[in-house]
Scaffold this motif. Structure first.
Motif, PDB file in Angstrom:
ATOM      1  N   ASP A 133      41.385  34.256  41.566  1.00  0.00           N
ATOM      2  CA  ASP A 133      40.424  35.345  41.533  1.00  0.00           C
ATOM      3  C   ASP A 133      40.081  35.654  42.986  1.00  0.00           C
ATOM      4  O   ASP A 133      40.274  34.817  43.881  1.00  0.00           O
ATOM      5  CB  ASP A 133      39.157  34.925  40.793  1.00  0.00           C
ATOM      6  N   LYS A 134      39.553  36.838  43.214  1.00  0.00           N
ATOM      7  CA  LYS A 134      39.269  37.264  44.581  1.00  0.00           C
ATOM      8  C   LYS A 134      37.831  37.753  44.673  1.00  0.00           C
ATOM      9  O   LYS A 134      37.399  38.581  43.868  1.00  0.00           O
ATOM     10  CB  LYS A 134      40.235  38.384  44.967  1.00  0.00           C
ATOM     11  N   ILE A 135      37.122  37.220  45.635  1.00  0.00           N
ATOM     12  CA  ILE A 135      35.801  37.733  45.988  1.00  0.00           C
ATOM     13  C   ILE A 135      35.927  38.333  47.383  1.00  0.00           C
ATOM     14  O   ILE A 135      36.298  37.638  48.334  1.00  0.00           O
ATOM     15  CB  ILE A 135      34.721  36.639  45.963  1.00  0.00           C
ATOM     16  N   ILE A 187      37.814  33.609  48.664  1.00  0.00           N
ATOM     17  CA  ILE A 187      36.765  34.465  49.211  1.00  0.00           C
ATOM     18  C   ILE A 187      37.259  35.023  50.542  1.00  0.00           C
ATOM     19  O   ILE A 187      37.641  34.270  51.434  1.00  0.00           O
ATOM     20  CB  ILE A 187      35.445  33.699  49.400  1.00  0.00           C
ATOM     21  N   HIS A 225      29.287  36.440  39.006  1.00  0.00           N
ATOM     22  CA  HIS A 225      30.281  37.148  38.186  1.00  0.00           C
ATOM     23  C   HIS A 225      31.429  36.216  37.803  1.00  0.00           C
ATOM     24  O   HIS A 225      31.957  36.296  36.694  1.00  0.00           O
ATOM     25  CB  HIS A 225      30.817  38.369  38.913  1.00  0.00           C
ATOM     26  N   HIS A 226      31.814  35.324  38.690  1.00  0.00           N
ATOM     27  CA  HIS A 226      32.855  34.337  38.394  1.00  0.00           C
ATOM     28  C   HIS A 226      32.450  33.480  37.193  1.00  0.00           C
ATOM     29  O   HIS A 226      33.279  33.092  36.382  1.00  0.00           O
ATOM     30  CB  HIS A 226      33.110  33.470  39.627  1.00  0.00           C
ATOM     31  N   GLY A 269      30.111  43.771  48.052  1.00  0.00           N
ATOM     32  CA  GLY A 269      31.021  42.720  47.634  1.00  0.00           C
ATOM     33  C   GLY A 269      31.666  43.093  46.314  1.00  0.00           C
ATOM     34  O   GLY A 269      31.204  44.013  45.631  1.00  0.00           O
ATOM     35  N   VAL A 306      39.437  30.474  43.082  1.00  0.00           N
ATOM     36  CA  VAL A 306      38.794  31.652  43.682  1.00  0.00           C
ATOM     37  C   VAL A 306      39.059  31.656  45.178  1.00  0.00           C
ATOM     38  O   VAL A 306      38.918  30.634  45.840  1.00  0.00           O
ATOM     39  CB  VAL A 306      37.265  31.640  43.453  1.00  0.00           C
ATOM     40  N   GLU A 346      28.379  37.567  43.641  1.00  0.00           N
ATOM     41  CA  GLU A 346      29.792  37.608  43.216  1.00  0.00           C
ATOM     42  C   GLU A 346      30.206  36.290  42.553  1.00  0.00           C
ATOM     43  O   GLU A 346      30.980  36.292  41.588  1.00  0.00           O
ATOM     44  CB  GLU A 346      30.706  37.953  44.387  1.00  0.00           C
ATOM     45  N   ILE A 347      29.685  35.173  43.018  1.00  0.00           N
ATOM     46  CA  ILE A 347      29.947  33.884  42.357  1.00  0.00           C
ATOM     47  C   ILE A 347      29.389  33.914  40.933  1.00  0.00           C
ATOM     48  O   ILE A 347      30.001  33.393  39.995  1.00  0.00           O
ATOM     49  CB  ILE A 347      29.340  32.715  43.170  1.00  0.00           C
ATOM     50  N   TYR A 349      33.920  41.126  42.934  1.00  0.00           N
ATOM     51  CA  TYR A 349      34.637  40.037  42.258  1.00  0.00           C
ATOM     52  C   TYR A 349      35.756  40.659  41.454  1.00  0.00           C
ATOM     53  O   TYR A 349      35.529  41.589  40.675  1.00  0.00           O
ATOM     54  CB  TYR A 349      33.690  39.268  41.329  1.00  0.00           C
TER      55      TYR A 349
END
Length: 120
Positions: A71-73, A37, A105-106, A51, A35, A102-103, A53
């Motif tokens: 992945d991108k936050i 951020i 959602h990860h 934010g 990930v 958002e984490i 995700y």
């Protein structure tokens, strides 16, 4: 916002992001995988977001995920800064809340479930 003010804001955001990540239990921190951020100025046109995700949540990853881009936050500094309206404590609370959201959602936790959890 000039470049110096943007750098200062981004430094503060990354400090709060680090604090939020460090507040997670060790086993969750260790489970965060692939990930990136980022602090960005504004969300995509027409979207009212603090934010976002983007990626494949951990529970949905299969062996085919191997070698995937991170992945991108995205944490959107403009809307969060406007929401805080000059209140430094609120800015820190909002950044922390968005990062942890958002984490989540990860880890595959939906918005609906996060709303349920926030009620308790």
């Amino acid at each position: 916002m000039d470049a110096s003010a943007r750098r200062e804001r981004d430094d503060l955001f990354f400090e709060v992001i680090d604090d939020a990540l460090n507040s997670l239990p060790d086993n969750l921190r260790a489970a965060i995988s692939n990930v990136e951020i980022l602090v960005e100025d504004e969300p995509p046109d027409g979207q009212r977001l603090l934010g976002l995700y983007q990626g494949v949540p951990l529970p949905r990853r299969t062996s085919a995920y191997s070698g995937a881009l991170p992945d991108k936050i995205s944490i959107y500094g403009g809307p969060i800064t406007r929401l805080a309206a000059g209140d430094g404590d609120r800015l820190r609370r909002e950044v922390r809340h968005v990062v942890l959201h958002e984490i989540a959602h990860h880890f595959g936790i939906s918005d609906e479930r996060l709303i349920e959890l926030d009620r308790y």
